[in-house]
Enzyme design. Structure first.
Site, PDB file in Angstrom:
ATOM      1  N   ASP A  33     -44.223 -11.317  -8.632  1.00  0.00           N
ATOM      2  CA  ASP A  33     -43.162 -11.911  -7.832  1.00  0.00           C
ATOM      3  C   ASP A  33     -41.952 -11.001  -7.913  1.00  0.00           C
ATOM      4  O   ASP A  33     -41.823 -10.209  -8.848  1.00  0.00           O
ATOM      5  CB  ASP A  33     -42.831 -13.324  -8.343  1.00  0.00           C
ATOM      6  CG  ASP A  33     -42.204 -14.181  -7.255  1.00  0.00           C
ATOM      7  OD1 ASP A  33     -42.912 -15.012  -6.669  1.00  0.00           O
ATOM      8  OD2 ASP A  33     -40.991 -13.987  -6.960  1.00  0.00           O
ATOM      9  N   THR A  94     -44.397 -16.830   5.040  1.00  0.00           N
ATOM     10  CA  THR A  94     -44.399 -16.428   6.458  1.00  0.00           C
ATOM     11  C   THR A  94     -43.659 -17.520   7.224  1.00  0.00           C
ATOM     12  O   THR A  94     -44.263 -18.301   7.945  1.00  0.00           O
ATOM     13  CB  THR A  94     -45.833 -16.287   7.001  1.00  0.00           C
ATOM     14  OG1 THR A  94     -46.571 -17.482   6.659  1.00  0.00           O
ATOM     15  CG2 THR A  94     -46.548 -15.094   6.422  1.00  0.00           C
ATOM     16  N   THR A 129     -50.493 -17.994   6.075  1.00  0.00           N
ATOM     17  CA  THR A 129     -50.799 -18.254   7.477  1.00  0.00           C
ATOM     18  C   THR A 129     -50.063 -17.227   8.329  1.00  0.00           C
ATOM     19  O   THR A 129     -48.839 -17.154   8.295  1.00  0.00           O
ATOM     20  CB  THR A 129     -50.342 -19.683   7.855  1.00  0.00           C
ATOM     21  OG1 THR A 129     -50.892 -20.557   6.898  1.00  0.00           O
ATOM     22  CG2 THR A 129     -50.828 -20.066   9.235  1.00  0.00           C
ATOM     23  N   ARG A 157     -53.251 -28.865   0.266  1.00  0.00           N
ATOM     24  CA  ARG A 157     -52.184 -29.829   0.508  1.00  0.00           C
ATOM     25  C   ARG A 157     -51.262 -29.828  -0.696  1.00  0.00           C
ATOM     26  O   ARG A 157     -51.728 -29.782  -1.834  1.00  0.00           O
ATOM     27  CB  ARG A 157     -52.759 -31.246   0.662  1.00  0.00           C
ATOM     28  CG  ARG A 157     -53.523 -31.464   1.935  1.00  0.00           C
ATOM     29  CD  ARG A 157     -54.347 -32.727   1.832  1.00  0.00           C
ATOM     30  NE  ARG A 157     -55.294 -32.631   0.719  1.00  0.00           N
ATOM     31  CZ  ARG A 157     -56.030 -33.646   0.273  1.00  0.00           C
ATOM     32  NH1 ARG A 157     -55.917 -34.840   0.827  1.00  0.00           N
ATOM     33  NH2 ARG A 157     -56.871 -33.490  -0.731  1.00  0.00           N
ATOM     34  N   GLU A 158     -49.965 -29.888  -0.440  1.00  0.00           N
ATOM     35  CA  GLU A 158     -49.038 -29.979  -1.560  1.00  0.00           C
ATOM     36  C   GLU A 158     -49.283 -31.289  -2.289  1.00  0.00           C
ATOM     37  O   GLU A 158     -49.524 -32.313  -1.661  1.00  0.00           O
ATOM     38  CB  GLU A 158     -47.601 -29.931  -1.062  1.00  0.00           C
ATOM     39  CG  GLU A 158     -47.203 -28.541  -0.669  1.00  0.00           C
ATOM     40  CD  GLU A 158     -45.761 -28.462  -0.202  1.00  0.00           C
ATOM     41  OE1 GLU A 158     -44.951 -29.292  -0.626  1.00  0.00           O
ATOM     42  OE2 GLU A 158     -45.486 -27.574   0.605  1.00  0.00           O
ATOM     43  N   LYS A 207     -56.984 -21.630  10.707  1.00  0.00           N
ATOM     44  CA  LYS A 207     -55.898 -22.324  10.020  1.00  0.00           C
ATOM     45  C   LYS A 207     -54.981 -23.039  11.007  1.00  0.00           C
ATOM     46  O   LYS A 207     -54.644 -24.210  10.836  1.00  0.00           O
ATOM     47  CB  LYS A 207     -55.110 -21.308   9.183  1.00  0.00           C
ATOM     48  CG  LYS A 207     -53.936 -21.875   8.432  1.00  0.00           C
ATOM     49  CD  LYS A 207     -54.370 -22.918   7.427  1.00  0.00           C
ATOM     50  CE  LYS A 207     -53.200 -23.676   6.850  1.00  0.00           C
ATOM     51  NZ  LYS A 207     -52.460 -22.969   5.837  1.00  0.00           N
ATOM     52  N   PHE A 252     -56.003 -39.631   7.572  1.00  0.00           N
ATOM     53  CA  PHE A 252     -54.984 -39.039   8.443  1.00  0.00           C
ATOM     54  C   PHE A 252     -54.708 -39.900   9.669  1.00  0.00           C
ATOM     55  O   PHE A 252     -54.556 -39.400  10.791  1.00  0.00           O
ATOM     56  CB  PHE A 252     -55.407 -37.619   8.864  1.00  0.00           C
ATOM     57  CG  PHE A 252     -54.489 -36.591   8.283  1.00  0.00           C
ATOM     58  CD1 PHE A 252     -54.507 -36.325   6.918  1.00  0.00           C
ATOM     59  CD2 PHE A 252     -53.569 -35.925   9.073  1.00  0.00           C
ATOM     60  CE1 PHE A 252     -53.629 -35.412   6.358  1.00  0.00           C
ATOM     61  CE2 PHE A 252     -52.685 -35.008   8.529  1.00  0.00           C
ATOM     62  CZ  PHE A 252     -52.716 -34.746   7.165  1.00  0.00           C
ATOM     63  N   CYS A 263     -45.908 -26.748   6.463  1.00  0.00           N
ATOM     64  CA  CYS A 263     -46.966 -26.158   7.304  1.00  0.00           C
ATOM     65  C   CYS A 263     -46.985 -26.659   8.746  1.00  0.00           C
ATOM     66  O   CYS A 263     -46.973 -25.851   9.672  1.00  0.00           O
ATOM     67  CB  CYS A 263     -48.333 -26.424   6.678  1.00  0.00           C
ATOM     68  SG  CYS A 263     -48.607 -25.469   5.186  1.00  0.00           S
ATOM     69  N   ARG A 331     -38.742 -29.481   2.350  1.00  0.00           N
ATOM     70  CA  ARG A 331     -38.784 -28.626   3.542  1.00  0.00           C
ATOM     71  C   ARG A 331     -39.292 -29.392   4.761  1.00  0.00           C
ATOM     72  O   ARG A 331     -40.336 -30.017   4.719  1.00  0.00           O
ATOM     73  CB  ARG A 331     -39.677 -27.405   3.305  1.00  0.00           C
ATOM     74  CG  ARG A 331     -38.991 -26.333   2.485  1.00  0.00           C
ATOM     75  CD  ARG A 331     -39.915 -25.177   2.238  1.00  0.00           C
ATOM     76  NE  ARG A 331     -41.009 -25.549   1.362  1.00  0.00           N
ATOM     77  CZ  ARG A 331     -42.023 -24.730   1.033  1.00  0.00           C
ATOM     78  NH1 ARG A 331     -42.063 -23.517   1.540  1.00  0.00           N
ATOM     79  NH2 ARG A 331     -42.963 -25.128   0.219  1.00  0.00           N
TER      80      ARG A 331
HETATM   81  C1  UDX Z   1     -50.954 -29.577   5.258  1.00  0.00           C
HETATM   82  C2  UDX Z   1     -52.489 -29.553   5.457  1.00  0.00           C
HETATM   83  O1  UDX Z   1     -53.040 -30.835   5.169  1.00  0.00           O
HETATM   84  C3  UDX Z   1     -53.101 -28.471   4.592  1.00  0.00           C
HETATM   85  O2  UDX Z   1     -54.489 -28.388   4.844  1.00  0.00           O
HETATM   86  C4  UDX Z   1     -52.430 -27.133   4.928  1.00  0.00           C
HETATM   87  O3  UDX Z   1     -52.930 -26.094   4.146  1.00  0.00           O
HETATM   88  C5  UDX Z   1     -50.920 -27.231   4.748  1.00  0.00           C
HETATM   89  O4  UDX Z   1     -50.415 -28.318   5.535  1.00  0.00           O
HETATM   90  P1  UDX Z   1     -49.241 -30.553   3.477  1.00  0.00           P
HETATM   91  O5  UDX Z   1     -48.174 -29.961   4.333  1.00  0.00           O
HETATM   92  O6  UDX Z   1     -49.163 -30.373   2.008  1.00  0.00           O
HETATM   93  O7  UDX Z   1     -50.689 -29.978   3.918  1.00  0.00           O
HETATM   94  O8  UDX Z   1     -49.230 -32.119   3.759  1.00  0.00           O
HETATM   95  P2  UDX Z   1     -50.183 -33.239   4.374  1.00  0.00           P
HETATM   96  O9  UDX Z   1     -50.658 -34.109   3.276  1.00  0.00           O
HETATM   97  O10 UDX Z   1     -51.193 -32.688   5.298  1.00  0.00           O
HETATM   98  O11 UDX Z   1     -49.083 -34.084   5.204  1.00  0.00           O
HETATM   99  C6  UDX Z   1     -48.332 -33.490   6.272  1.00  0.00           C
HETATM  100  C7  UDX Z   1     -47.378 -34.512   6.888  1.00  0.00           C
HETATM  101  O12 UDX Z   1     -48.119 -35.535   7.563  1.00  0.00           O
HETATM  102  C8  UDX Z   1     -46.495 -35.237   5.879  1.00  0.00           C
HETATM  103  O13 UDX Z   1     -45.188 -35.385   6.399  1.00  0.00           O
HETATM  104  C9  UDX Z   1     -47.187 -36.579   5.714  1.00  0.00           C
HETATM  105  O14 UDX Z   1     -46.339 -37.625   5.289  1.00  0.00           O
HETATM  106  C10 UDX Z   1     -47.703 -36.819   7.133  1.00  0.00           C
HETATM  107  N1  UDX Z   1     -48.839 -37.746   7.204  1.00  0.00           N
HETATM  108  C11 UDX Z   1     -50.045 -37.415   6.653  1.00  0.00           C
HETATM  109  C12 UDX Z   1     -48.708 -38.970   7.871  1.00  0.00           C
HETATM  110  O15 UDX Z   1     -47.625 -39.291   8.417  1.00  0.00           O
HETATM  111  N2  UDX Z   1     -49.785 -39.790   7.962  1.00  0.00           N
HETATM  112  C13 UDX Z   1     -51.000 -39.492   7.417  1.00  0.00           C
HETATM  113  O16 UDX Z   1     -51.953 -40.297   7.569  1.00  0.00           O
HETATM  114  C14 UDX Z   1     -51.137 -38.255   6.736  1.00  0.00           C
END
Ligand code: UDX
Length: 434
Positions: A33, A94, A129, A157-158, A207, A252, A263, A331
């Site tokens: 880093d 990125t 990405t 996923r975070e 992606k 989802f 993301c 973020r």
């Molecule tokens: C996402 C992708 O899932 C992951 O595969 C990719 O590599 C990076 O982006 P992340 O950003 O960590 O991961 O969060 P994720 O759990 O996917 O949620 C994204 C957003 O959608 C959040 O704001 C979450 O609250 C919202 N969400 C998710 C909903 O509103 N409803 C759902 O049912 C699921």
């Protein structure tokens, strides 16, 4: 096949998870880093992001001698007393640049720094990405016929990144060199996941295609929740019924205050740009973004209606600030986007989030951040649940009802039990539920 020396450049969410997890698979990983303090902290085993299992994994692998942290990419690659580095993962940010396209300056800077240092036969892997075509651009920037470039997108996923890395739905590896792709795929062979070897452009597009599809699914559900309210239907019943169709699935499908995070917003804007540059109007993605904006506005309309038609001078309590539960990441948080709209209409905001005990200058400005849910409720005319932290369900709602100015809850995640709230004297409003 194992105990190969790997360099990981960049120790953010993706880089640190990748480095620690590859080390746990038995490889020798050196993470680099540019932030000296971060390198010192990581070397002591201190992880400053909230990612379950990551601190333990970092500590275990440092102790086992498989994971180390160094300052700058050069040191990760040039180590005279060590075996030559075989694979270099680029995990640098990125971010979304002007106009929505991905900003590749960090990738470029690393490529410039390492191009003369890479040993012959080594493979450079793009994990961040990046726009379709970046593997090719990186190959040209490196200018090395004896070094291959591979695209290996992450799908972490975070909040569940370690679990996702070690239990992947699939590994995608794209390259014009079959041998390089196979060598990268072999790093993951212990995981036993379906592995797709493809060309670099297709891997890069997977992606975006996956993330934009997921964002579209959420925008669809959020629009559906508005329709449910208008028709007197219940979105939870509708999505349950939809989800039994195996082509759709139950996951989802939860409505919320809009999607966000590091993301989806970046990737949807970038895919629109990528399509536009290729001469195509990908309006489904445009509609996905517009629906997300509308979803946030709809939350504000609900709050405004609940407090009597005007937000001016009204004290509103916010429960949850992060973009989803289980992370401390603010973020592109939909909670903060809603907060900004509420402030623009003159509301006074006080907020509580279990992962953010204090405000962050420049990020939570306009919200008075407190570390106690009671202080959020005190004298507020409404509480708005914006992040689905499970602990909000277990709050002492009777105590909150005792200090609140007006017992109203707008639950944008349909998180709370309406009966519990009603018994505590609250008027409860969810999303898409009559
Ligand atoms: C996402 C992708 O899932 C992951 O595969 C990719 O590599 C990076 O982006 P992340 O950003 O960590 O991961 O969060 P994720 O759990 O996917 O949620 C994204 C957003 O959608 C959040 O704001 C979450 O609250 C919202 N969400 C998710 C909903 O509103 N409803 C759902 O049912 C699921």
């Amino acid at each position: 096949m194992f105990a190969r020396r790997i360099a990981v450049i960049g120790t953010g969410y993706v880089g640190l998870t990748t480095g620690a997890c590859l080390a746990s698979l038995g490889h020798h990983v050196v993470c680099a880093d540019i932030d000296p303090e971060k390198v010192d902290r990581l070397t002591r085993g201190e992880v400053d992001i909230l990612e379950p299992g990551l601190p333990e994994l970092v500590a275990e692998n440092i102790a086992a001698g498989r994971l180390e942290f160094v300052l700058g990419a050069r040191k990760a690659i040039v180590a005279p007393d060590e075996p030559a580095v075989e694979v270099v993962f680029l995990c640098v940010p990125t971010p979304m640049g002007d106009g929505g396209a991905a900003d590749l300056r960090a990738v470029q800077a690393v490529a410039n720094e390492v191009r003369h240092l890479l040993p012959a036969g080594c493979v450079v892997v793009n994990k961040s990405t990046v726009p379709v075509g970046t593997a090719e651009t990186t190959r040209k920037m490196l200018g090395r016929r004896d070094v291959s470039v591979v695209s290996n997108p992450e799908f972490l996923r975070e909040g569940t990144a370690v679990h996702d890395f070690l239990n992947p739905d699939r590994i995608v590896v794209g390259s014009d060199s079959q041998d390089a792709a196979e060598r990268v795929a072999a790093l993951y062979s212990k995981l036993g996941a379906p592995t797709q070897l493809t060309d670099a452009a297709s891997a890069e597009l997977v992606k975006y295609a996956a993330n934009c599809f997921l964002a579209m699914k959420l925008s669809y559900v959020n629009a559906l929740s508005e329709l449910c309210e208008r028709l007197g239907a219940d979105v939870l019943e509708v999505t349950e019924g939809m989800g039994y169709d195996r082509r759709i699935g139950q996951t989802f499908l939860s409505p919320g205050p809009g999607w966000g995070g590091s993301c989806f917003p970046k990737d949807t804007h970038a895919l629109l740009q990528i399509a536009e540059a290729a001469g195509m109007d990908f309006d489904l993605v445009g509609a996905t973004l517009r629906t997300n904006t509308r979803t946030r506005e709809r939350v504000v309309e609900k709050v405004r209606d609940a407090v009597g038609g005007s937000l001016t001078g009204k004290r509103i309590g916010l429960l949850g600030l992060t973009f989803k539960a289980g992370t401390d990441d603010l973020r592109d948080s939909p909670a903060l986007a809603v907060a900004e709209l509420l402030t623009a209409e003159g509301a006074e905001l006080v907020g509580y989030d279990p992962a953010c005990p204090t405000g962050v200058p420049g990020v939570t400005d306009g919200i008075s951040v407190v570390d106690d849910p009671l202080a959020v409720a005190k004298d507020a005319v409404a509480l708005v649940v914006l992040t689905e932290w499970p602990q909000f369900r277990a709050l002492d709602w009777t105590a909150l009802g005792g200090v609140i100015g007006s017992p109203v809850v707008i639950d944008t995640r349909n998180l709370l039990d309406p009966d519990v709230l009603r018994r505590a004297g609250f008027a409860w409003m969810g999303l898409g539920r009559s």
